[in-house]
Design an enzyme around this catalytic site. Sequence first.
Site, mmCIF file in Angstrom:
data_model
loop_
_atom_site.group_PDB
_atom_site.id
_atom_site.type_symbol
_atom_site.label_atom_id
_atom_site.label_comp_id
_atom_site.label_asym_id
_atom_site.label_seq_id
_atom_site.Cartn_x
_atom_site.Cartn_y
_atom_site.Cartn_z
ATOM 1 N N LYS A 111 17.377 33.742 29.566
ATOM 2 C CA LYS A 111 16.122 34.515 29.628
ATOM 3 C C LYS A 111 15.536 34.462 31.031
ATOM 4 O O LYS A 111 15.027 35.456 31.536
ATOM 5 C CB LYS A 111 15.126 34.001 28.595
ATOM 6 C CG LYS A 111 15.525 34.409 27.187
ATOM 7 C CD LYS A 111 14.454 34.097 26.187
ATOM 8 C CE LYS A 111 14.868 34.623 24.819
ATOM 9 N NZ LYS A 111 13.935 34.303 23.775
ATOM 10 N N LYS A 194 24.588 38.805 21.085
ATOM 11 C CA LYS A 194 24.137 38.725 19.692
ATOM 12 C C LYS A 194 23.056 39.758 19.380
ATOM 13 O O LYS A 194 22.291 40.136 20.266
ATOM 14 C CB LYS A 194 23.648 37.311 19.375
ATOM 15 C CG LYS A 194 22.242 37.010 19.838
ATOM 16 C CD LYS A 194 21.695 35.723 19.217
ATOM 17 C CE LYS A 194 20.234 35.558 19.618
ATOM 18 N NZ LYS A 194 19.288 35.564 18.538
ATOM 19 N N LYS A 197 16.059 40.310 17.792
ATOM 20 C CA LYS A 197 14.816 41.046 17.514
ATOM 21 C C LYS A 197 14.167 41.497 18.803
ATOM 22 O O LYS A 197 13.614 42.572 18.901
ATOM 23 C CB LYS A 197 13.810 40.132 16.803
ATOM 24 C CG LYS A 197 14.041 39.961 15.343
ATOM 25 C CD LYS A 197 12.791 39.348 14.718
ATOM 26 C CE LYS A 197 13.115 38.040 14.051
ATOM 27 N NZ LYS A 197 13.043 36.874 14.924
HETATM 28 N N1 AQP Z 1 22.586 37.709 15.668
HETATM 29 C C1 AQP Z 1 22.400 36.701 14.831
HETATM 30 N N2 AQP Z 1 23.378 36.316 13.990
HETATM 31 C C2 AQP Z 1 23.199 35.289 13.124
HETATM 32 N N3 AQP Z 1 22.040 34.592 13.028
HETATM 33 C C3 AQP Z 1 21.029 34.946 13.841
HETATM 34 N N4 AQP Z 1 19.783 34.484 13.996
HETATM 35 C C4 AQP Z 1 19.156 35.185 14.960
HETATM 36 N N5 AQP Z 1 19.972 36.122 15.452
HETATM 37 C C5 AQP Z 1 21.158 36.007 14.779
HETATM 38 C C6 AQP Z 1 19.209 33.393 13.216
HETATM 39 O O1 AQP Z 1 18.025 33.889 12.600
HETATM 40 C C7 AQP Z 1 17.064 32.838 12.500
HETATM 41 C C8 AQP Z 1 15.741 33.294 13.081
HETATM 42 O O2 AQP Z 1 15.879 33.359 14.492
HETATM 43 P P1 AQP Z 1 14.908 34.111 15.473
HETATM 44 O O3 AQP Z 1 13.625 34.391 14.815
HETATM 45 O O4 AQP Z 1 14.900 33.384 16.780
HETATM 46 O O5 AQP Z 1 15.691 35.493 15.600
HETATM 47 P P2 AQP Z 1 16.095 36.389 16.823
HETATM 48 O O6 AQP Z 1 16.569 37.672 16.259
HETATM 49 O O7 AQP Z 1 17.038 35.630 17.710
HETATM 50 O O8 AQP Z 1 14.693 36.626 17.509
HETATM 51 P P3 AQP Z 1 14.400 36.807 19.006
HETATM 52 O O9 AQP Z 1 12.929 36.960 19.167
HETATM 53 O O10 AQP Z 1 15.271 37.887 19.579
HETATM 54 O O11 AQP Z 1 14.843 35.416 19.543
HETATM 55 P P4 AQP Z 1 15.597 35.068 20.847
HETATM 56 O O12 AQP Z 1 14.799 35.715 21.938
HETATM 57 O O13 AQP Z 1 15.522 33.580 20.840
HETATM 58 O O14 AQP Z 1 16.979 35.607 20.734
HETATM 59 C C9 AQP Z 1 17.654 31.636 13.259
HETATM 60 O O15 AQP Z 1 18.210 30.735 12.344
HETATM 61 C C10 AQP Z 1 18.731 32.261 14.101
HETATM 62 O O16 AQP Z 1 19.790 31.352 14.379
#
Ligand code: AQP
Length: 326
Positions: A111, A194, A197
């Site tokens: 990031k 990956k 969100k």
């Molecule tokens: N792509 C993914 N595949 C499998 N598991 C995932 N998780 C997140 N992305 C994947 C899992 O979902 C849970 C919640 O994580 P989060 O709220 O951090 O989700 P996110 O989509 O990763 O959100 P952000 O805001 O985009 O986060 P960052 O910026 O950190 O990537 C977790 O158990 C996560 O492992």
Amino acid sequence: MQRVLSGVQPSGDFHIGNYLGALRSWVQDQDENDAFYCIVDLHALTSSPNPDELRSRTIDAAINLLAVGLDPDRCTIFVQSQVPEHTRLTWLLECVATMGELGRMTQFKDKRDSSKSDRTSVGLFTYPVLQAADILLYNANRVPVGEDQRQHLELARELARRFNTRYSDIFVVPEASIPSRAARVMDLQYPERKMSKSIKSPLGTVAVLDRPSEIERKVKRAVTDSDTEVRYDPESKPGVSNLLELLGAATGATPESIASSYQSYGDLKSAVSEALIEMLRPVQERHDDLSKDIGSVKATLAKGNDAARAVAQRTYERAAQAVGLL
Ligand code: AQP
């Protein structure tokens, strides 16, 4: 019975990576374990969201958790910021963590490197310690998460061990619980990264609430390769392998075993769309119903916040005493 804890950020629309990598196993855990699920709004602050958006996403996160099948009578659903012990314990753990170990967190480095200016916040650097506090406050034995959280979990384990050795045996050392399938769902347009969100990739991200025509459109346009063979090989065929992984996770089969059933990428994509639409249909129906009664969603959170705080306060008090606070 084990204590289970996990969290999700109200940082955008929930997607199928969240569902397959984490939320689906949370639903199973609520029957077999003493489960705590947290909407981690303080973590979401690291991406400086608009305040009104953060408020409404926090409520929508709760609706999503209920819609995927969590039942407040069988688990505790709460909001991180409403339990002040999370930030209080974070300080105690920050005094145990080192700059070096936080600087090695790959999510922080990614990031920081992708930000165009030197605006990287201190919160982005320290938030893995807040995450450790989230877990350790509840004496969680097991933390069900996607693969992207493995390194942060390792840090939480290390901080628990270090604190216990330096002061006294206060914390349970938690285990990460990562699903064997779909632990890292990839973006449909950029299969080397990956699904997320917060990174905007409208065509590459399938939201839990995407309606059938949207799902079909996105899957149809998913990036594959110039080859034609349907084969599970994440290294050399990341796009096709991601589709097989999704189909396997949605239908309960292994991606290797289903690959030979499809002769073309078109056939595979149609099967993936169909499976995702069926998997998400009941969640979407419940989401539509729950959205009509926000009052009861807020009441569920208030009850969960109280229950969580009762547990968190006890652990925090023991930790505070152990370090010598009055
Ligand atoms: N792509 C993914 N595949 C499998 N598991 C995932 N998780 C997140 N992305 C994947 C899992 O979902 C849970 C919640 O994580 P989060 O709220 O951090 O989700 P996110 O989509 O990763 O959100 P952000 O805001 O985009 O986060 P960052 O910026 O950190 O990537 C977790 O158990 C996560 O492992």
